[in-house]
Design an enzyme around this catalytic site. Sequence first.
Site, PDB file in Angstrom:
ATOM      1  N   ARG A 210     -14.694   1.270 -74.342  1.00 44.88           N
ATOM      2  CA  ARG A 210     -15.201   1.036 -75.698  1.00 44.88           C
ATOM      3  C   ARG A 210     -14.092   0.619 -76.663  1.00 44.88           C
ATOM      4  O   ARG A 210     -14.370   0.077 -77.740  1.00 44.88           O
ATOM      5  CB  ARG A 210     -15.938   2.274 -76.193  1.00 44.88           C
ATOM      6  CG  ARG A 210     -17.234   2.535 -75.415  1.00 44.88           C
ATOM      7  CD  ARG A 210     -17.807   3.903 -75.689  1.00 44.88           C
ATOM      8  NE  ARG A 210     -16.925   4.969 -75.218  1.00 44.88           N
ATOM      9  CZ  ARG A 210     -17.272   6.264 -75.203  1.00 44.88           C
ATOM     10  NH1 ARG A 210     -18.472   6.638 -75.608  1.00 44.88           N
ATOM     11  NH2 ARG A 210     -16.425   7.173 -74.764  1.00 44.88           N
TER      12      ARG A 210
ATOM     13  N   TYR B 263     -18.377   2.067 -59.865  1.00 46.23           N
ATOM     14  CA  TYR B 263     -17.884   3.096 -60.770  1.00 46.23           C
ATOM     15  C   TYR B 263     -16.687   3.798 -60.131  1.00 46.23           C
ATOM     16  O   TYR B 263     -16.809   4.803 -59.434  1.00 46.23           O
ATOM     17  CB  TYR B 263     -18.971   4.130 -61.072  1.00 46.23           C
ATOM     18  CG  TYR B 263     -20.190   3.594 -61.785  1.00 46.23           C
ATOM     19  CD1 TYR B 263     -20.193   2.358 -62.417  1.00 46.23           C
ATOM     20  CD2 TYR B 263     -21.373   4.337 -61.824  1.00 46.23           C
ATOM     21  CE1 TYR B 263     -21.319   1.877 -63.066  1.00 46.23           C
ATOM     22  CE2 TYR B 263     -22.496   3.871 -62.474  1.00 46.23           C
ATOM     23  CZ  TYR B 263     -22.471   2.644 -63.090  1.00 46.23           C
ATOM     24  OH  TYR B 263     -23.595   2.176 -63.734  1.00 46.23           O
TER      25      TYR B 263
ATOM     26  N   GLN C 109     -33.329  -1.671 -63.483  1.00 47.64           N
ATOM     27  CA  GLN C 109     -32.544  -0.861 -64.409  1.00 47.64           C
ATOM     28  C   GLN C 109     -31.929  -1.766 -65.474  1.00 47.64           C
ATOM     29  O   GLN C 109     -31.343  -2.801 -65.157  1.00 47.64           O
ATOM     30  CB  GLN C 109     -31.446  -0.105 -63.650  1.00 47.64           C
ATOM     31  CG  GLN C 109     -30.686   0.895 -64.503  1.00 47.64           C
ATOM     32  CD  GLN C 109     -29.638   1.649 -63.707  1.00 47.64           C
ATOM     33  OE1 GLN C 109     -28.460   1.651 -64.064  1.00 47.64           O
ATOM     34  NE2 GLN C 109     -30.047   2.283 -62.619  1.00 47.64           N
TER      35      GLN C 109
ATOM     36  N   GLY D 175     -25.395  10.228 -69.434  1.00 46.28           N
ATOM     37  CA  GLY D 175     -24.243  10.846 -68.798  1.00 46.28           C
ATOM     38  C   GLY D 175     -23.983  12.228 -69.367  1.00 46.28           C
ATOM     39  O   GLY D 175     -24.160  12.457 -70.566  1.00 46.28           O
TER      40      GLY D 175
ATOM     41  N   ASP E 270     -27.959   8.684 -60.851  1.00 46.23           N
ATOM     42  CA  ASP E 270     -27.611   7.272 -60.734  1.00 46.23           C
ATOM     43  C   ASP E 270     -26.099   7.085 -60.686  1.00 46.23           C
ATOM     44  O   ASP E 270     -25.360   7.643 -61.498  1.00 46.23           O
ATOM     45  CB  ASP E 270     -28.170   6.506 -61.936  1.00 46.23           C
ATOM     46  CG  ASP E 270     -27.758   5.041 -61.916  1.00 46.23           C
ATOM     47  OD1 ASP E 270     -28.443   4.253 -61.237  1.00 46.23           O
ATOM     48  OD2 ASP E 270     -26.764   4.688 -62.574  1.00 46.23           O
TER      49      ASP E 270
ATOM     50  N   LEU F 295     -28.057   6.698 -74.927  1.00 48.92           N
ATOM     51  CA  LEU F 295     -27.401   7.179 -76.143  1.00 48.92           C
ATOM     52  C   LEU F 295     -26.468   6.115 -76.727  1.00 48.92           C
ATOM     53  O   LEU F 295     -25.553   6.438 -77.490  1.00 48.92           O
ATOM     54  CB  LEU F 295     -26.622   8.471 -75.870  1.00 48.92           C
ATOM     55  CG  LEU F 295     -27.450   9.662 -75.371  1.00 48.92           C
ATOM     56  CD1 LEU F 295     -26.579  10.911 -75.261  1.00 48.92           C
ATOM     57  CD2 LEU F 295     -28.640   9.926 -76.282  1.00 48.92           C
TER      58      LEU F 295
ATOM     59  N   TYR G 151     -30.442   2.543 -68.782  1.00 43.85           N
ATOM     60  CA  TYR G 151     -29.086   3.082 -68.920  1.00 43.85           C
ATOM     61  C   TYR G 151     -28.651   2.903 -70.374  1.00 43.85           C
ATOM     62  O   TYR G 151     -29.252   2.152 -71.137  1.00 43.85           O
ATOM     63  CB  TYR G 151     -28.113   2.427 -67.947  1.00 43.85           C
ATOM     64  CG  TYR G 151     -27.831   0.949 -68.132  1.00 43.85           C
ATOM     65  CD1 TYR G 151     -26.931   0.503 -69.092  1.00 43.85           C
ATOM     66  CD2 TYR G 151     -28.421  -0.006 -67.311  1.00 43.85           C
ATOM     67  CE1 TYR G 151     -26.642  -0.849 -69.253  1.00 43.85           C
ATOM     68  CE2 TYR G 151     -28.150  -1.361 -67.460  1.00 43.85           C
ATOM     69  CZ  TYR G 151     -27.260  -1.771 -68.431  1.00 43.85           C
ATOM     70  OH  TYR G 151     -26.986  -3.107 -68.585  1.00 43.85           O
TER      71      TYR G 151
END
Length: 332
Positions: free
Chosen positions: A224, A56, A172, A286, A51, A203, A200
């Site tokens: 983040r 991106y 998604q 990822g 994906d 984690l 998505y």
Amino acid sequence: MEYRPFGQTGLEVSAIGFGCWEIGVGYGPVEETEFARAIGRALDLGINCFDTAEGYGFGASESALGRALGRRREDAIVVTKFGMAYRDMPNMRDSSRERVLASIDKSLKHLGTDYVDVYLIHWPDRRVPFEETMSALDDIVREGKVRFVGVSNFTRDEIEACMRTRRVDVVQYGWNMFDRRMALDVFPYCQEQGIGTMAYGSLAYGLLTGTFTEDMEFSADDWRARQGNMGSIKLFETLFGPEHFPNNIRAVAELKGVVALQGRSVAQLALRSSTSSPVMSSALVGCRTPAEVEDNVGALGWSIPPADLAEIDAIFERNGVNTAPDYWIEDV
């Protein structure tokens, strides 16, 4: 590897998919040589879902994935997305017919392929009638540039609106142990309609790797570091917001005890949880290295015991973790 029906597409997709956001932008530096080796290892282990998105890194992720797949393109189900990260557009979104036609050609060039298996609208553009976008997507399917189409981050009502023009083949959404709000109405609808479903953030964008600490500082080029402050998008507040992050870290520390006796990692527990939903076709994660790919595949082939599921819920409750916030993932 576990394989599952990708909705009604006729494709069989690996239960774990390879997410390529990291190689594009936003997660700090990623070594492309190691990324390419990770892609190769994923293919070797049976992962066939990859994906990416135009947004991106403005084609950087798509290009890196295309180079990494190389001659093994036919072994992969390639999913890419369009419709966001246009700095000259309101809310940075554009799902007009003109954008659909221009973006698919750019993505094909970046990926080095003449077709995409699944093409998704990344975020809803509510300035453009969904009928216009879905009709344009249907046209590029007829032209052979795309096999199947779908949406990401749409409300249930918006999926239904799209379906009135053209079938939504795949969706998604963010889905992980910390955020289960899609189970309220979106996932039941997708299961009822036979729509392929991807997750998505399996984690929780790194939280569920078990490597973060309460005093962790993210680099300036890592999204983040914004502590969940992403403007109108409300997807990350309860994960990285300063009033939530310490509680989440403490919850993850307790989760380590749940899996310790089984010889599993917290990341494997998290992926097993994401893939265990009956509606889930493929849960994305990822990977930067082959070793990470191998660890992630360890999430398959076992089940979380009912007693552990109860303990997980108790851990979240003890630490004040709300897994189903009573608001949508963005301001609508």
